[in-house]
Design an enzyme around this catalytic site. Structure first.
Site, mmCIF file in Angstrom:
data_model
loop_
_atom_site.group_PDB
_atom_site.id
_atom_site.type_symbol
_atom_site.label_atom_id
_atom_site.label_comp_id
_atom_site.label_asym_id
_atom_site.label_seq_id
_atom_site.Cartn_x
_atom_site.Cartn_y
_atom_site.Cartn_z
ATOM 1 N N ASN A 18 6.019 4.609 20.713
ATOM 2 C CA ASN A 18 6.257 5.264 19.415
ATOM 3 C C ASN A 18 7.657 4.977 18.885
ATOM 4 O OD1 ASN A 18 4.000 6.788 20.622
ATOM 5 N ND2 ASN A 18 4.253 8.096 18.823
ATOM 6 N N VAL A 32 2.470 21.619 14.956
ATOM 7 C CA VAL A 32 2.400 20.970 16.284
ATOM 8 C C VAL A 32 0.947 21.037 16.729
ATOM 9 C CG1 VAL A 32 3.137 21.144 18.687
ATOM 10 C CG2 VAL A 32 4.784 21.557 16.835
ATOM 11 N N LYS A 64 -6.504 -2.146 16.400
ATOM 12 C CA LYS A 64 -5.360 -2.928 16.897
ATOM 13 C C LYS A 64 -5.768 -3.719 18.152
ATOM 14 C CE LYS A 64 -1.594 -3.188 15.679
ATOM 15 N NZ LYS A 64 -0.988 -4.149 14.701
ATOM 16 N N SER A 124 -1.536 2.132 10.130
ATOM 17 C CA SER A 124 -0.978 2.551 11.423
ATOM 18 C C SER A 124 -1.098 4.037 11.754
ATOM 19 C CB SER A 124 0.495 2.155 11.495
ATOM 20 O OG SER A 124 1.257 2.990 10.644
ATOM 21 N N ALA A 156 1.901 -6.351 9.470
ATOM 22 C CA ALA A 156 1.088 -5.666 8.454
ATOM 23 C C ALA A 156 -0.096 -4.988 9.126
ATOM 24 C CB ALA A 156 0.602 -6.670 7.422
ATOM 25 N N THR A 206 0.879 -1.170 0.000
ATOM 26 C CA THR A 206 0.000 0.000 0.000
ATOM 27 C C THR A 206 0.916 1.220 0.000
ATOM 28 O OG1 THR A 206 0.015 0.147 2.395
ATOM 29 C CG2 THR A 206 -1.724 -1.204 1.404
ATOM 30 N N TYR A 231 -7.957 3.662 14.856
ATOM 31 C CA TYR A 231 -6.725 2.879 14.719
ATOM 32 C C TYR A 231 -6.506 1.990 15.941
ATOM 33 C CZ TYR A 231 -1.827 1.808 15.403
ATOM 34 O OH TYR A 231 -0.662 1.152 15.693
ATOM 35 N N SER A 232 -6.503 2.607 17.132
ATOM 36 C CA SER A 232 -6.159 1.816 18.322
ATOM 37 C C SER A 232 -7.250 0.783 18.621
ATOM 38 C CB SER A 232 -5.878 2.715 19.532
ATOM 39 O OG SER A 232 -6.919 3.617 19.763
ATOM 40 N N THR A 266 0.568 -2.154 19.585
ATOM 41 C CA THR A 266 0.917 -0.799 20.001
ATOM 42 C C THR A 266 0.467 -0.516 21.432
ATOM 43 O OG1 THR A 266 0.307 1.514 19.606
ATOM 44 C CG2 THR A 266 -1.255 -0.112 18.874
ATOM 45 N N ASP A 267 1.117 0.444 22.072
ATOM 46 C CA ASP A 267 0.669 0.860 23.411
ATOM 47 C C ASP A 267 -0.629 1.660 23.348
ATOM 48 O OD1 ASP A 267 1.669 3.235 22.350
ATOM 49 O OD2 ASP A 267 3.167 3.557 23.919
ATOM 50 N N GLU A 268 -1.047 2.079 22.159
ATOM 51 C CA GLU A 268 -2.274 2.882 22.056
ATOM 52 C C GLU A 268 -3.513 2.105 22.461
ATOM 53 O OE1 GLU A 268 -2.957 5.488 18.844
ATOM 54 O OE2 GLU A 268 -0.839 5.735 18.405
ATOM 55 N N ASP A 288 -5.906 20.873 17.249
ATOM 56 C CA ASP A 288 -5.558 19.598 17.876
ATOM 57 C C ASP A 288 -6.253 18.427 17.179
ATOM 58 O OD1 ASP A 288 -4.251 17.990 19.636
ATOM 59 O OD2 ASP A 288 -5.231 18.767 21.439
ATOM 60 N N LEU A 345 5.111 12.056 13.248
ATOM 61 C CA LEU A 345 5.689 13.306 13.763
ATOM 62 C C LEU A 345 7.166 13.505 13.409
ATOM 63 C CD1 LEU A 345 5.349 15.900 15.441
ATOM 64 C CD2 LEU A 345 6.052 14.571 17.436
HETATM 65 O O1 TDX Z 1 2.150 16.728 12.318
HETATM 66 C C1 TDX Z 1 2.017 16.264 13.463
HETATM 67 N N1 TDX Z 1 2.019 17.098 14.544
HETATM 68 C C2 TDX Z 1 1.857 16.660 15.836
HETATM 69 O O2 TDX Z 1 1.858 17.462 16.784
HETATM 70 C C3 TDX Z 1 1.870 14.839 13.697
HETATM 71 C C4 TDX Z 1 1.868 13.876 12.549
HETATM 72 C C5 TDX Z 1 1.721 14.416 14.998
HETATM 73 N N2 TDX Z 1 1.701 15.290 16.039
HETATM 74 C C6 TDX Z 1 1.573 14.766 17.415
HETATM 75 C C7 TDX Z 1 0.442 13.783 17.649
HETATM 76 C C8 TDX Z 1 1.025 12.864 18.707
HETATM 77 O O3 TDX Z 1 0.836 13.414 20.001
HETATM 78 O O4 TDX Z 1 2.773 14.041 17.659
HETATM 79 C C9 TDX Z 1 2.511 12.845 18.408
HETATM 80 C C10 TDX Z 1 2.952 11.665 17.600
HETATM 81 O O5 TDX Z 1 2.045 11.552 16.517
HETATM 82 P P1 TDX Z 1 2.161 10.365 15.445
HETATM 83 O O6 TDX Z 1 3.539 10.351 14.893
HETATM 84 O O7 TDX Z 1 1.015 10.488 14.508
HETATM 85 O O8 TDX Z 1 2.038 9.082 16.371
HETATM 86 P P2 TDX Z 1 0.908 8.640 17.439
HETATM 87 O O9 TDX Z 1 -0.403 9.223 17.122
HETATM 88 O O10 TDX Z 1 1.462 8.879 18.824
HETATM 89 O O11 TDX Z 1 0.828 7.084 17.139
HETATM 90 C C11 TDX Z 1 2.048 6.386 16.938
HETATM 91 O O12 TDX Z 1 2.415 5.591 18.009
HETATM 92 C C12 TDX Z 1 1.781 4.381 18.199
HETATM 93 C C13 TDX Z 1 1.981 5.594 15.658
HETATM 94 O O13 TDX Z 1 1.473 6.394 14.614
HETATM 95 C C14 TDX Z 1 1.181 4.365 15.814
HETATM 96 O O14 TDX Z 1 1.228 3.614 14.624
HETATM 97 C C15 TDX Z 1 1.741 3.579 16.932
HETATM 98 O O15 TDX Z 1 0.984 2.445 17.122
#
Ligand code: TDX
Length: 361
Positions: free
Chosen positions: A189, A216, A164, A85, A82, A34, A160-161, A134-136, A291, A200
């Site tokens: 993460n 952010v 999972k 996520s 797979a 994918t 998602y969570s 995942t911990d989510e 947010d 992120l």
């Molecule tokens: O652009 C962004 N800005 C931002 O502030 C993105 C993409 C994320 N964030 C924040 C959201 C979260 O608090 O950063 C943190 C991390 O975000 P992600 O990278 O999307 O991860 P998260 O949502 O924490 O989930 C991740 O951890 C558990 C993975 O995506 C999952 O696949 C994993 O199972």
């Protein structure tokens, strides 16, 4: 050993495949390719690995393809990675998450069970199905709560969570009901090379590199526990080799950070390794945006059990891990430029009309 890895062209999967081959194991990589599965992530494997490496392009939801893959390759263990996520994507379109993460895991468990039942006694006893999660699934922690561990109740919040969590329950049910030797891992993460630029860490690095605003969410106060992907790959191999069927292992980096602090850290590394013109700081690009709905405040893992039972502990020093990660994106422009180019397989993620929607372009 011969491992069947699902999702081996993804971020964690490709790092795991490389780790397994380097440790002398054979790998059958089953990946649907994918948008997040990328053969380019495995291009460096080299000819010396080719004898022990097979790629099968298939969907884990395809029961017949899974049955044939087991019959042909006869793996000694499965490492199931797979999955869809990305939390933001699951909020916009949960259907794919239910299909791949829930139905796909069900079909894979069924195919594994059929194959496992036909194995000779000693091979059947040695066989392992490692379900990577995942911990989510545990939900969100308050600031003063103890970190998640193997006994934390499930409380998922995002599509998602929840998908999972459902797949974790299926995997355990196939052990309790049919005796399939299942091990579940729940990780914090991940970060490191080959992460798709929707999460992120790569979003921050690539936005900074391109002089674009760094989004952010909210006030950046959410906390994540960052695990270097190579440490995760080591843990998964150890779980397959030494883990006890029926057990769960929580795998974490022991490295909690507020998002805003991590973003500043990455910006500082970028200032050092790839300075902006006229001495401007990358942190000037930080922009607080709307947010994420249902945004979990904090994740953190207590990995004591993995340490005690598997002998695993994260080895990467976080500062060097983040620096290596930035360095990797600076040194591997072709990998991410291709993804951001517009020629990437965007139609598969429904972004053809809006190629900038989710990737860090
Ligand atoms: O652009 C962004 N800005 C931002 O502030 C993105 C993409 C994320 N964030 C924040 C959201 C979260 O608090 O950063 C943190 C991390 O975000 P992600 O990278 O999307 O991860 P998260 O949502 O924490 O989930 C991740 O951890 C558990 C993975 O995506 C999952 O696949 C994993 O199972």
């Amino acid at each position: 050993m011969k491992f069947l890895v699902t999702g081996g062209a993804g971020f964690i999967g490709s790092n795991l495949v490389r780790h397994l081959l380097e440790a002398g194991h054979a790998v059958v990589n089953v990946d649907k390719l994918t948008y997040a599965g990328n053969e380019e992530s495995l291009r460096d494997l080299g000819a010396h690995h080719s004898a022990g490496y097979h790629f099968v392009r298939a969907d884990i939801c395809d029961a017949e393809a899974m049955r044939q893959t087991f019959a042909l390759h006869k793996p000694e263990a499965v490492l199931h990675l797979a999955a869809e996520s990305h939390v933001d994507r699951s909020i916009e379109g949960p259907g794919e998450f239910i299909q791949t993460n829930v139905t796909g895991t069900f079909q894979l468990l069924q195919a594994t069970l059929g194959y496992w039942r036909g194995m000779e006694d000693s091979a059947r006893q040695q066989f392992r199905f490692v379900h990577v999660s995942t911990d989510e699934v545990f939900g969100s922690l308050g600031l003063t709560d103890a970190a998640f561990n193997e006994r934390t109740p499930y409380n998922p919040h995002s599509p998602y969570s929840a998908s999972k969590a459902a797949s974790d329950h299926l995997a355990r049910a196939w052990m309790d009901t049919y005796g399939l030797p299942v091990i579940v891992t729940n990780c914090s993460n991940n970060y490191g090379p080959y992460q798709f630029p929707e999460k992120l860490v790569p979003v921050v690095i690539l936005k900074a590199l391109r002089g674009e605003s760094i989004p952010v969410y909210g006030k950046g106060e959410n906390i994540r526990d960052w695990l270097y992907v190579h440490d995760h790959a080591r843990a998964l191999l150890m779980a397959a080799e030494r883990g006890r069927p029926g057990e769960t292992y929580c795998i974490g980096g022991n490295n909690e950070r507020q998002n805003i602090d991590l973003v500043h850290l990455l910006c500082g590394i970028m200032d050092d390794l790839s300075p902006r013109p006229e001495g401007r700081l990358h942190s000037d690009l930080i922009t607080f945006v709307k947010d994420r709905p249902g945004h979990d405040l904090r994740y953190a893992i207590n990995a004591t059990s993995a340490q005690r039972e598997l002998g695993w502990t994260p080895l990467e020093d976080p500062r060097s891990g983040f620096r290596k990660t930035v360095r990797w994106y600076l040194d591997n422009r072709a990998w991410w430029e291709h993804i951001l180019s517009g020629n990437y397989r965007l139609e598969r993620i429904g972004l053809d009309n809006n190629p900038n929607a989710r990737v860090a372009s």
